[in-house]
Design an enzyme around this catalytic site. Structure first.
Site, PDB file in Angstrom:
ATOM      1  N   ASP A 125       0.851  -1.189   0.000  1.00  0.00           N
ATOM      2  CA  ASP A 125       0.000   0.000   0.000  1.00  0.00           C
ATOM      3  C   ASP A 125       0.889   1.242   0.000  1.00  0.00           C
ATOM      4  OD1 ASP A 125      -1.718   2.223   1.193  1.00  0.00           O
ATOM      5  OD2 ASP A 125      -3.173   0.588   1.066  1.00  0.00           O
ATOM      6  N   ILE A 126       0.524   2.252  -0.780  1.00  0.00           N
ATOM      7  CA  ILE A 126       1.349   3.470  -0.852  1.00  0.00           C
ATOM      8  C   ILE A 126       1.170   4.366   0.374  1.00  0.00           C
ATOM      9  CG2 ILE A 126       1.483   3.481  -3.371  1.00  0.00           C
ATOM     10  CD1 ILE A 126      -0.608   5.776  -3.310  1.00  0.00           C
ATOM     11  N   ASN A 128     -12.876  -3.354   2.493  1.00  0.00           N
ATOM     12  CA  ASN A 128     -13.794  -2.224   2.597  1.00  0.00           C
ATOM     13  C   ASN A 128     -14.739  -2.315   1.404  1.00  0.00           C
ATOM     14  OD1 ASN A 128     -12.434  -1.158   4.852  1.00  0.00           O
ATOM     15  ND2 ASN A 128     -10.955  -0.149   3.537  1.00  0.00           N
ATOM     16  N   GLY A 176     -15.085   3.216   3.475  1.00  0.00           N
ATOM     17  CA  GLY A 176     -13.715   3.651   3.226  1.00  0.00           C
ATOM     18  C   GLY A 176     -13.116   3.150   1.932  1.00  0.00           C
ATOM     19  N   GLN A 177     -13.902   2.475   1.097  1.00  0.00           N
ATOM     20  CA  GLN A 177     -13.367   2.010  -0.187  1.00  0.00           C
ATOM     21  C   GLN A 177     -13.184   3.204  -1.108  1.00  0.00           C
ATOM     22  OE1 GLN A 177     -15.729  -0.939  -2.279  1.00  0.00           O
ATOM     23  NE2 GLN A 177     -14.063  -1.385  -3.706  1.00  0.00           N
ATOM     24  N   HIS A 188     -10.227  -5.345  -3.159  1.00  0.00           N
ATOM     25  CA  HIS A 188      -8.886  -5.578  -2.640  1.00  0.00           C
ATOM     26  C   HIS A 188      -8.949  -5.895  -1.157  1.00  0.00           C
ATOM     27  CE1 HIS A 188      -9.752  -1.237  -2.488  1.00  0.00           C
ATOM     28  NE2 HIS A 188      -8.932  -1.138  -1.447  1.00  0.00           N
ATOM     29  N   HIS A 190      -6.902  -5.800   2.290  1.00  0.00           N
ATOM     30  CA  HIS A 190      -5.777  -5.195   3.000  1.00  0.00           C
ATOM     31  C   HIS A 190      -5.248  -6.241   3.973  1.00  0.00           C
ATOM     32  CE1 HIS A 190      -6.723  -0.859   2.094  1.00  0.00           C
ATOM     33  NE2 HIS A 190      -7.922  -1.393   1.869  1.00  0.00           N
TER      34      HIS A 190
END
Length: 116
Positions: A32-33, A89, A95-96, A102, A104
């Site tokens: 994750d960035i 999410n 919060g998507q 995906h 997390h």
């Protein structure tokens, strides 16, 4: 949203770089960035599905593959034995922000409950 506009579809195709940590024929896992824990990796299907619910309806086997890869990421990252969290999410209110399903994978620190 078309798949040509999807950030994660562009990562799958190689148009946008990512720090990939695992790949299979059906999934890609990358860091994750904006990590929220020492281990924060996203696991996505190569195939576009907007949400976890949509993927579950369309292809339960692919959803299982995403979850299986989430566990393999936790093993590779050294957090499987101490504990990790897998979060999907689903929807903007949850919060998507990228509408390509995906998971997390979060670990490497204490994760409080409730999460939100």
């Amino acid at each position: 949203m078309s798949t040509s506009d999807c950030l994660f579809c562009k990562i799958v195709s190689g148009e946008i770089p990512a720090e990939v940590v695992r790949e299979t024929d059906t999934t890609v896992a990358f860091r994750d960035i904006n990590p929220q824990a020492p281990t924060h990796v996203l696991v996505i299907p190569r195939e576009h599905h907007p949400t976890a619910a949509a993927l579950a309806s369309a292809d339960a086997g692919l959803l299982a593959a995403v979850l299986g890869e989430a566990h393999r990421v936790a093993v590779d990252e050294g957090v499987a034995d101490t504990g990790y969290r897998v979060v999907f999410n689903t929807g903007a209110q949850a919060g998507q922000t990228v509408f390509h399903v995906h998971a997390h994978v979060l670990g490497g620190r204490g994760l409080n409950w409730p999460p939100g």
